[in-house]
Design an enzyme around this catalytic site. Sequence first.
Site, PDB file in Angstrom:
ATOM      1  N   ARG A 112       0.829  -1.138   0.008  1.00 39.48           N
ATOM      2  CA  ARG A 112       0.033   0.035   0.089  1.00 39.48           C
ATOM      3  C   ARG A 112       0.664   1.170   0.014  1.00 39.48           C
ATOM      4  NH1 ARG A 112      -1.876   0.869   4.363  1.00 39.48           N
ATOM      5  NH2 ARG A 112      -1.106  -1.003   5.444  1.00 39.48           N
ATOM      6  N   TYR A 115      -1.652  -3.477  -6.845  1.00 44.62           N
ATOM      7  CA  TYR A 115      -1.440  -4.321  -5.803  1.00 44.62           C
ATOM      8  C   TYR A 115      -2.258  -4.034  -4.536  1.00 44.62           C
ATOM      9  CZ  TYR A 115       1.455  -6.905  -2.584  1.00 44.62           C
ATOM     10  OH  TYR A 115       1.936  -7.933  -1.879  1.00 44.62           O
ATOM     11  N   GLY A 116      -2.733  -5.063  -4.023  1.00 47.96           N
ATOM     12  CA  GLY A 116      -3.301  -5.192  -2.864  1.00 47.96           C
ATOM     13  C   GLY A 116      -4.305  -4.076  -2.537  1.00 47.96           C
ATOM     14  N   GLY A 117      -4.260  -3.768  -1.173  1.00 44.59           N
ATOM     15  CA  GLY A 117      -5.016  -2.671  -1.048  1.00 44.59           C
ATOM     16  C   GLY A 117      -5.090  -1.230  -1.780  1.00 44.59           C
ATOM     17  N   LYS A 174      -9.549  -2.373   1.529  1.00 48.20           N
ATOM     18  CA  LYS A 174      -9.390  -1.210   2.402  1.00 48.20           C
ATOM     19  C   LYS A 174     -10.126  -0.028   1.985  1.00 48.20           C
ATOM     20  CE  LYS A 174      -7.065  -3.666   5.342  1.00 48.20           C
ATOM     21  NZ  LYS A 174      -5.633  -4.180   5.153  1.00 48.20           N
ATOM     22  N   HIS A 193     -10.660  -2.639  11.426  1.00 45.84           N
ATOM     23  CA  HIS A 193      -9.545  -3.504  10.872  1.00 45.84           C
ATOM     24  C   HIS A 193      -9.221  -4.777  11.838  1.00 45.84           C
ATOM     25  CE1 HIS A 193      -5.068  -3.513   9.355  1.00 45.84           C
ATOM     26  NE2 HIS A 193      -5.650  -4.461   8.793  1.00 45.84           N
ATOM     27  N   SER A 247      -1.387  -3.697  10.106  1.00 49.01           N
ATOM     28  CA  SER A 247      -0.750  -4.581   9.165  1.00 49.01           C
ATOM     29  C   SER A 247       0.092  -5.514   9.515  1.00 49.01           C
ATOM     30  CB  SER A 247      -0.730  -3.823   8.043  1.00 49.01           C
ATOM     31  OG  SER A 247      -1.779  -3.022   7.570  1.00 49.01           O
ATOM     32  N   CYS A 290       0.648  -7.588  11.664  1.00 44.03           N
ATOM     33  CA  CYS A 290       0.841  -7.705  13.134  1.00 44.03           C
ATOM     34  C   CYS A 290       0.149  -8.930  13.707  1.00 44.03           C
ATOM     35  CB  CYS A 290       0.631  -6.407  14.011  1.00 44.03           C
ATOM     36  SG  CYS A 290       1.868  -5.169  13.713  1.00 44.03           S
ATOM     37  N   ASN A 305      -2.829 -14.858  11.721  1.00 48.23           N
ATOM     38  CA  ASN A 305      -2.350 -15.856  12.579  1.00 48.23           C
ATOM     39  C   ASN A 305      -3.270 -16.182  13.721  1.00 48.23           C
ATOM     40  OD1 ASN A 305       0.565 -17.108  11.877  1.00 48.23           O
ATOM     41  ND2 ASN A 305       0.222 -15.020  11.069  1.00 48.23           N
ATOM     42  N   ASP A 325      -9.413  -9.883   8.821  1.00 45.30           N
ATOM     43  CA  ASP A 325      -8.782  -8.615   8.505  1.00 45.30           C
ATOM     44  C   ASP A 325      -9.708  -7.468   8.807  1.00 45.30           C
ATOM     45  OD1 ASP A 325      -6.557  -7.195   7.520  1.00 45.30           O
ATOM     46  OD2 ASP A 325      -7.416  -6.686   5.848  1.00 45.30           O
ATOM     47  N   ASN A 330       6.454  -8.556   2.133  1.00 43.28           N
ATOM     48  CA  ASN A 330       5.110  -8.211   1.849  1.00 43.28           C
ATOM     49  C   ASN A 330       4.476  -9.378   0.748  1.00 43.28           C
ATOM     50  OD1 ASN A 330       2.392  -7.127   2.677  1.00 43.28           O
ATOM     51  ND2 ASN A 330       2.605  -5.549   1.016  1.00 43.28           N
ATOM     52  N   SER A 331       5.067 -10.307   0.489  1.00 44.36           N
ATOM     53  CA  SER A 331       4.481 -11.321  -0.537  1.00 44.36           C
ATOM     54  C   SER A 331       3.253 -11.932   0.063  1.00 44.36           C
ATOM     55  CB  SER A 331       5.432 -12.389  -0.734  1.00 44.36           C
ATOM     56  OG  SER A 331       5.931 -13.175   0.298  1.00 44.36           O
ATOM     57  N   ARG A 332       2.231 -12.195  -0.714  1.00 46.87           N
ATOM     58  CA  ARG A 332       0.892 -12.506  -0.049  1.00 46.87           C
ATOM     59  C   ARG A 332       0.213 -13.910  -0.810  1.00 46.87           C
ATOM     60  NH1 ARG A 332      -1.511  -9.027   3.820  1.00 46.87           N
ATOM     61  NH2 ARG A 332      -0.025  -7.460   4.366  1.00 46.87           N
ATOM     62  N   ARG A 373       2.691  -4.114  17.796  1.00 48.77           N
ATOM     63  CA  ARG A 373       3.997  -4.534  17.769  1.00 48.77           C
ATOM     64  C   ARG A 373       4.896  -3.520  18.478  1.00 48.77           C
ATOM     65  NH1 ARG A 373       6.919  -8.097  13.981  1.00 48.77           N
ATOM     66  NH2 ARG A 373       4.915  -8.533  12.940  1.00 48.77           N
ATOM     67  N   GLY A 380       0.125 -20.337  18.562  1.00 53.06           N
ATOM     68  CA  GLY A 380      -0.827 -21.052  19.358  1.00 53.06           C
ATOM     69  C   GLY A 380      -0.793 -20.617  20.612  1.00 53.06           C
ATOM     70  N   ASN A 390      -1.073 -18.014  22.069  1.00 57.31           N
ATOM     71  CA  ASN A 390      -1.978 -16.900  22.494  1.00 57.31           C
ATOM     72  C   ASN A 390      -2.997 -17.280  22.848  1.00 57.31           C
ATOM     73  OD1 ASN A 390       0.421 -15.185  21.585  1.00 57.31           O
ATOM     74  ND2 ASN A 390      -0.482 -14.988  19.548  1.00 57.31           N
TER      75      ASN A 390
HETATM   76  P1  GTP Z   1      -2.295  -7.828   7.285  1.00 59.62           P
HETATM   77  O1  GTP Z   1      -2.852  -8.892   6.546  1.00 59.62           O
HETATM   78  O2  GTP Z   1      -1.230  -6.795   6.745  1.00 59.62           O
HETATM   79  O3  GTP Z   1      -3.397  -6.844   7.857  1.00 59.62           O
HETATM   80  O4  GTP Z   1      -1.377  -8.502   8.498  1.00 59.62           O
HETATM   81  P2  GTP Z   1      -1.985  -9.355   9.791  1.00 59.62           P
HETATM   82  O5  GTP Z   1      -2.230  -8.795  10.935  1.00 59.62           O
HETATM   83  O6  GTP Z   1      -2.940 -10.377   9.197  1.00 59.62           O
HETATM   84  O7  GTP Z   1      -0.781 -10.122  10.213  1.00 59.62           O
HETATM   85  P3  GTP Z   1      -0.393 -11.916   9.977  1.00 59.62           P
HETATM   86  O8  GTP Z   1      -1.051 -12.569  10.988  1.00 59.62           O
HETATM   87  O9  GTP Z   1      -0.254 -12.304   8.597  1.00 59.62           O
HETATM   88  O10 GTP Z   1       1.366 -11.816  10.528  1.00 59.62           O
HETATM   89  C1  GTP Z   1       2.348 -11.051  10.061  1.00 59.62           C
HETATM   90  C2  GTP Z   1       3.481 -11.586  10.866  1.00 59.62           C
HETATM   91  O11 GTP Z   1       3.699 -11.468  12.044  1.00 59.62           O
HETATM   92  C3  GTP Z   1       3.957 -12.602  10.007  1.00 59.62           C
HETATM   93  O12 GTP Z   1       5.227 -12.793   9.908  1.00 59.62           O
HETATM   94  C4  GTP Z   1       3.874 -13.711  11.324  1.00 59.62           C
HETATM   95  O13 GTP Z   1       4.579 -14.946  11.428  1.00 59.62           O
HETATM   96  C5  GTP Z   1       4.117 -12.828  12.389  1.00 59.62           C
HETATM   97  N1  GTP Z   1       3.185 -13.228  13.700  1.00 59.62           N
HETATM   98  C6  GTP Z   1       2.047 -13.490  13.824  1.00 59.62           C
HETATM   99  N2  GTP Z   1       1.740 -13.650  15.293  1.00 59.62           N
HETATM  100  C7  GTP Z   1       2.799 -13.733  15.705  1.00 59.62           C
HETATM  101  C8  GTP Z   1       3.050 -14.112  17.377  1.00 59.62           C
HETATM  102  O14 GTP Z   1       2.216 -14.186  17.860  1.00 59.62           O
HETATM  103  N3  GTP Z   1       4.286 -13.697  17.574  1.00 59.62           N
HETATM  104  C9  GTP Z   1       5.370 -13.340  16.923  1.00 59.62           C
HETATM  105  N4  GTP Z   1       6.703 -13.397  17.067  1.00 59.62           N
HETATM  106  N5  GTP Z   1       5.053 -13.221  15.349  1.00 59.62           N
HETATM  107  C10 GTP Z   1       3.745 -13.335  15.078  1.00 59.62           C
HETATM  108  C1  SPV Z   2      -2.792  -4.457   5.177  1.00 59.25           C
HETATM  109  O1  SPV Z   2      -1.986  -3.995   4.877  1.00 59.25           O
HETATM  110  O2  SPV Z   2      -3.531  -4.598   6.300  1.00 59.25           O
HETATM  111  C2  SPV Z   2      -3.310  -5.786   4.401  1.00 59.25           C
HETATM  112  C3  SPV Z   2      -2.964  -5.767   2.979  1.00 59.25           C
HETATM  113  O3  SPV Z   2      -4.260  -6.485   4.794  1.00 59.25           O
HETATM  114  S1  SPV Z   2      -3.641  -4.683   1.803  1.00 59.25           S
HETATM  115  O4  SPV Z   2      -4.792  -5.393   1.149  1.00 59.25           O
HETATM  116  O5  SPV Z   2      -2.638  -4.391   0.900  1.00 59.25           O
HETATM  117  O6  SPV Z   2      -4.231  -3.587   2.497  1.00 59.25           O
HETATM  118 MN    MN Z   3      -4.858  -5.799   6.957  1.00 57.82          MN
END
Ligand code: GTP
Ligand code: SPV
Ligand code: MN
Length: 591
Positions: free
Chosen positions: A80, A208-210, A217, A237, A259, A261, A265, A286, A373-375, A406, A500, A502
Amino acid sequence: MATAQQSLASLADLSRGVAEWVQSVKQLTQPDHVHWCAGTDAEIEQLKQQMVARGELLTLNEDVFPGCLLARSDPSDVARVEHLTFVCTAKPEDAGPNNHWMDPSEAHRRMRNLFRGCMKGRTLYVVPYCMGPIDSPYSRCGVEITDSPYVVVNMALMTRMGRPALERIAREGTFVKGLHSTGELDPERRFIMHFPEELAIESYGSGYGGNALLGKKCHALRIASWQARSEGWLAEHMLIVGIQNPQGETHYIAAAFPSACGKTNLAMLIPPDSMPGWKIFTVGDDIAWLHPGPDGRLYAINPEAGYFGVVPGTNESTNRNAYHMIRRDTLFTNVALTADRQPWWEGRVNGEPTIDWQGRPFDPKNGPAAHPNSRFTVAAKLNPSYSPAAEDPRGVPISAIVFGGRRREVAPLVYEARDWAHGVVVGASVASETTAAATGQVGIVRRDPMAMKPFAGYNFGDYWRHWLSMGSRLSKPPRVFHVNWFRRDADGKFMWPGFGDNLRVLEWMLKRAAGNADATDSAIGALPRPEDLNLKGLDIAPQTLQDLLTIDRTAWTQEVADMREYLNEFGARVPPEMRAELDRIDKRLKA
Ligand code: GTP
Ligand code: SPV
Ligand code: MN
C-alpha cells in the site's frame, strides 16, 4: 460467444445505474473491450488461462500445489502507498490530520486526466461485488471497474462477486463506485482517492493489494467507516475468531492489530497440545463490520470471502491451518520459486529458493527470496478452521474486543480496560512498529489508533466520539483488552512464544468476561498475575513471564504524555472524556 454476449447484455440490464456509469467510464477510458463479470468458476478459470498464456501468471508444481498460480508485481508496486492515498471531503477538517486531503473537484480533475484513454488496447472489466453475506442486512455492495485481470481474479476470491451482487444492487439502487486502472505503474502517476460523500473511489497506477482490490481497504474500511458513523455501526481493521472451550461453549473475539501484526495468525491459531478440548473457528482475518444487536450486544460480520495474507513466516509450527490452506487453489504474489517450481518464502522451512520474487536467480546479496509483503489470496472456505458462522446474516456476538501492536518494550503482554470509555482510550493509544505492508521505513514506532491510521475515512476526533457513543447503545458491551505478542528481551529475542500459545491469553479474557478470572488492578488497567493464566505445558522462565506482566511507571508516564500530545493534533474534535481518562491514568501512575 453468442451466449456469452447474451448473458453479458442481461447482466447490464439488471441495473441501469451501473450501466450508465459503465458507459461514461468507457467513454473516458476508451477500452477495446468491455467484460461484465458474472462470477462463475468457468469465467475465472478462463481468465486465469488467458493470463498464463500471456505470461502474466505462472503455473506452479501441480503435484504439490494443485491449482496454485504465481503473480509477480512490478518491483515498484509491492505494498500500500499511504503517502499517495487521499480522503477527498468537501471540508478538509472532515478528513482530519490522520488523512491526506485533496479538494474533491481538484482530485476528480487530476484523476480524469490520468484515466483519459488509459484503457486503449485493454479490456474494461465490470466487477459487481457484495461485501458480506449476500442476504445480510449489514452487507454493502459495490462495483469495481478495472483493466487488471489480476484484480478480477483476486476480487472473485475476496468478495461475493458477480451476478448475485448485481441483483442486490438492482434491488437496493445504491452501490460504491470504484474505478481502477493499473495505468503505467509509474510511482509518479499513482493515486488512491476516496470520495466518501459520493461513495466513490478512484485508483490509478498500482495493481497491488489494498491499492487495487477496491472492495478491501478502500471500500470496506475507508468508505464504510464514513457510512458506519452516520448509520450507527463500526467498520474496523479486525479479525473475528470463535473460541470453543472444552465444555463446548463458543465465544467470539474481535481483534484489531496493525498490518502484518498477527491478525491472520490469531484468527486461525492451533491450540497447544497442552490445551486439549479447545477449538478455534475463523470468521474473518482482516475486517469486521460491527452492529449493536437487539439484545444489547455487539454483533460482527466479516465483509470478505477470502484472505489476502502475509506469506513469509507461514509454516507447520507457526500457522498450520494457513500452511495447509495455501496448498491448493491459491494465488501467490511475489514469492520465490524452488527448482521444482514450488512457491518458497522465508520461514517456509522446506526446500530452497532458486528464483527470487522478481524472477532472478536467487542471490542472498539481493535481499530476501520472497518479498517481505508477499501474499496469498485464497477462498476462506479452504481454511481448515473456517467457521460456517461467517455466512450467518446476523453476524456473531462479540464477547471481547482486543487491541494490539508490535512493541519491543513498554506494552505488557495483556491488560484489560476498566470500561468501554477507557477501552476507547486504550484502542486510541495503539502504537506499533511499521511493517512491510506499506511502503516506507520498517520498524518505526508510530501511533496507529485502533489499527486504523491508514484506513479511517474521516477525522479521528470524530471517529473516537463515534466509538464512545457506541458504548451507550450497548447494554452488554464487549470487554476491551490490549495485547502485545512482540515484547523483546535484551538480546532482541521475542519474550512470549506467541502463535498457538496466544490462546492462553484469550482464555483469560473469556474468563474475565464471564467473571471467573482474577487480576491485579494497575494504573493502566487490570493485568493477570502469572497464576491467573493457564501455564500448563508452557515453556517460559518465571522471570520472563513476570517481566511481560509488569508495568514500568516511568515508561508509562512518558507514554501517557506522548498520547496527550498526539491527541492535541486533533484539537477540539477530541472528545473531552478522552483527556479525562488520561488524567485518571496519570494520577494513578503518580500515586
Ligand atoms: P495484514 O494482512 O497486513 O493486515 O497482517 P496481519 O495482521 O493479518 O498479520 P499476520 O497474521 O499475517 O502476521 C504478520 C507477521 O507476524 C507474520 O510474519 C507472522 O509470522 C508474525 N506473527 C503473527 N503472530 C505472531 C506472534 O504471536 N508472535 C510473533 N513473534 N510473530 C507473529
Ligand atoms: C494490510 O496492509 O493491512 C493488508 C494488506 O491487509 S492490503 O490489502 O494491501 O491492505
Ligand atoms: Mn490488513
